[in-house]
Enzyme design. Structure first.
Site, mmCIF file in Angstrom:
data_model
loop_
_atom_site.group_PDB
_atom_site.id
_atom_site.type_symbol
_atom_site.label_atom_id
_atom_site.label_comp_id
_atom_site.label_asym_id
_atom_site.label_seq_id
_atom_site.Cartn_x
_atom_site.Cartn_y
_atom_site.Cartn_z
ATOM 1 C CG ASN B 392 29.301 6.852 79.055
ATOM 2 O OD1 ASN B 392 30.247 6.480 78.387
ATOM 3 N ND2 ASN B 392 28.063 6.503 78.784
ATOM 4 C CG ASP B 393 27.524 11.446 77.413
ATOM 5 O OD1 ASP B 393 27.356 10.284 77.011
ATOM 6 O OD2 ASP B 393 26.618 12.151 77.878
ATOM 7 C CB VAL B 394 33.657 13.794 78.841
ATOM 8 C CG1 VAL B 394 32.574 14.834 79.044
ATOM 9 C CG2 VAL B 394 33.924 13.030 80.104
#
Lengths: 102, 468
Positions: B392-394
């Site tokens: 998600n974050d990436v």
């Protein structure tokens, strides 16, 4: 004194070499790379051998013994696991062949 | 030193360098590792001549104990556990350096040959080696989920660390001046105290660092152990220790900088602040926003009917769910249907640099299909679908938004929002590790959310793609 200066010169040159060597390795291989350099600092094993070879009281011998065991663990475990990992990075052609055989 | 052993050391140094050089490409990497191992063997044999074959019994026994443990653990470890294994090997290396310095301090002060060089390098080796050992133990137990999970912080952390460091300096000075500073502590006892204080410092330094920053910590500790080995080379007047230790120290530093760059976080912030405290910034609580909740069949149909080029973005969630196998099947199913499939790997996917690449090649996905961030980003524009599994974050475009200040701001991301369709395989809408919500979730036009466990979701997608 000259000895120390020579050692310092080697230190500086080796540092630059280390920077150069690593800068060119692709992300793909960073984990095996880290694992391999991890094994290479197992060179500390050599230091353990030198210090354990010298005479001393039991406590100091025990310290040296532990150092050698730690160093050997670092070396053998490090190279072994790197080899296992890199065994999975087989070239694509070989992989196809293998699948056909199986 | 004898000329022959010196030359042997040079040869082994050359083999280390040559070995690392060959780690540049997958085709030559394995032989590079073998060459480096050969270099190590030569160094060990040469050292037997340096010590004139004294103490062979103890040395042999200790070597057997260490080698057996090393070989068995290396053979058994799962590829997903690689980060903690590297941390463990790294820790024992650092511990060995500290122990060697302690033992050498005794030998040198016995014969009165400590000198200024020994007085500086012995405590330095003990300090770096012990910090590396204790830090690696903490990192290991965090990664193995034994203890200290998440970011553990306590008040006055920095002050305590600074005091410990001052204490270490005082103890080291006391060892150097033969116990004149603190009469109740003998020089050797002072060095032991330096070791104890450094171990504590190592624990305190790593405890506050959260799980997502572990790759950086491991990389840094790796560099630390290399430096400890180099420092011990000065204590023992041994060139191979200086050369090999320094190369590892330098390479570890470079890798660490690459990693922290990939996370968009300055190194100092990670080490001294404990990131997790800053996390949880822009999350809006209590707000229910509509998403396109898609079934595996719907996704499979889209992939089969309308997608030509598919890019897959795997994250650590994939490894947690042990879904690499189904991922491989999905790739094969899509290729059998005539699609072009590529993988976009973020530098910090996994728990150490390059970890995801290892996990995917392990199940047989050809490494030629694995693309780095810089290589895959230009390709999202003409991709028909991006499948994001366990990440998600990436892929969060918020990281590129200059108006928002979040824990991931400034982190280079995979620009999946440029693709025609974005498919998330995710268990829930919960934001990722950094706690930042992803606006892509709520783009009902572009995004399909497949709420599922990674393994099950991928398996269902495989059968949906295969069915006619």
């Amino acid at each position: 004194m000259t000895e120390l200066l020579a050692q310092l010169a080697v230190l500086i040159l080796a540092a630059f070499l280390g920077f150069e060597l690593i800068s060119r390795v692709p992300n793909l291989l960073h984990t095996p790379l880290m694992s391999a350099t991890n094994a290479i600092h197992g060179i500390i094993l050599v230091g353990g051998m030198i210090t354990l070879a010298a005479d001393g009281p039991l406590a100091i011998k025990a310290v040296g013994f532990l150092a050698v065991a730690f160093g050997a663990l670092n070396v053998v475990g490090g190279f072994w696991v790197t080899n296992r990992m890199l065994g999975m990075f087989r070239p694509p052609i070989k992989r196809v062949k293998k699948r056909r055989e199986g | 030193m004898q000329v022959a052993t010196f030359l042997a050391y040079l040869l082994s140094a050359a083999l280390f360098i040559f070995g690392i050089r060959r780690l540049k490409t997958p085709e030559t990497a394995r032989s590079g590792n073998t060459l480096a191992a050969l270099g190590m063997l030569i160094a060990v044999v040469a050292t037997l001549f340096v010590i004139e074959f004294r103490g062979l019994l103890e040395i042999g026994l200790a070597m057997i104990v260490g080698s057996v443990i090393g070989a068995v653990s290396a053979q058994r470890v799962q590829m997903t556990s690689m980060p903690q294994m590297v941390a463990a090997y790294n820790g024992v290396g650092g511990g060995a350096a500290a122990l060697i310095a302690l033992s050498e301090f005794y030998h040198l002060s016995e014969v009165g040959e400590l000198g200024v060089v020994g007085g500086v390098t012995v405590p330095l080796t003990v300090l770096i080696g012990s910090v590396s050992f204790a830090g690696s133990v903490v990192a290991f137990s965090k990664l193995q989920e034994i203890a200290f999970e998440g970011a553990v912080s306590f008040p006055l952390q920095q002050v305590v660390n600074a005091l410990l460091f001052v204490g270490i300096l005082v103890l080291a000075a006391n060892a150097f001046v033969d116990g004149a500073l603190l009469p109740f502590l003998s020089p050797v006892a002072s060095v032991v105290a330096v070791m104890a204080a450094s171990l504590l410092l190592g624990i305190l330094l790593v405890i506050p660092i959260g799980g997502a920053d572990m790759p950086i910590v491991i990389s840094l500790l790796n560099a630390g152990t290399g430096l400890a080995a180099a420092a011990s080379g000065f204590v023992l007047d041994n060139y191979i220790l200086i050369i090999a230790g320094t190369i590892v120290g330098a390479s570890g530093t470079i890798l660490t900088r690459l990693m922290s760059g990939a996370l968009g976080r300055p190194l100092g912030k990670i080490i001294f602040a404990g990131i997790a405290a800053a996390a949880g910034g822009s999350r809006e609580e209590g707000e229910e926003r509509p998403v396109h909740d898609a079934s595996a069949e719907e996704v499979g149909e889209y992939l089969k009917e309308e997608a030509e080029k598919v890019i897959i973005v795997p994250g650590y969630g994939l490894a947690v769910a042990q879904a690499q196998g189904p991922m491989h099947e999905l790739m094969e199913a899509l290729e059998a249907a005539g699609k072009e499939v590529k993988f976009g790997i973020h530098p910090v996917a996994g728990r150490m640099p390059g970890h995801m690449n290892v996990l995917l090649t392990e199940v047989g996905i050809p490494y030629a299909k694995l693309y780095d961030l810089e290589d895959i980003n230009p390709e999202f524009g003409d991709a028909d679908a991006v499948i994001i599994v366990g990440a998600n974050d990436v892929v969060n475009p918020v990281a590129n938004d200059p108006d928002q200040s979040t824990p991931i701001s400034g982190m280079p991301i995979l620009e999946v929002e440029q693709a025609k369709k974005v498919i998330f395989v995710k268990r829930s809408l919960s934001p990722g590790f950094a706690g930042v919500d992803n606006p892509l979730f709520y783009d009902e036009e572009k995004t399909m959310m497949l709420f599922s466990d990674a393994k099950q979701g991928l398996q269902e997608m495989v059968s949906a793609v295969k069915s006619t």
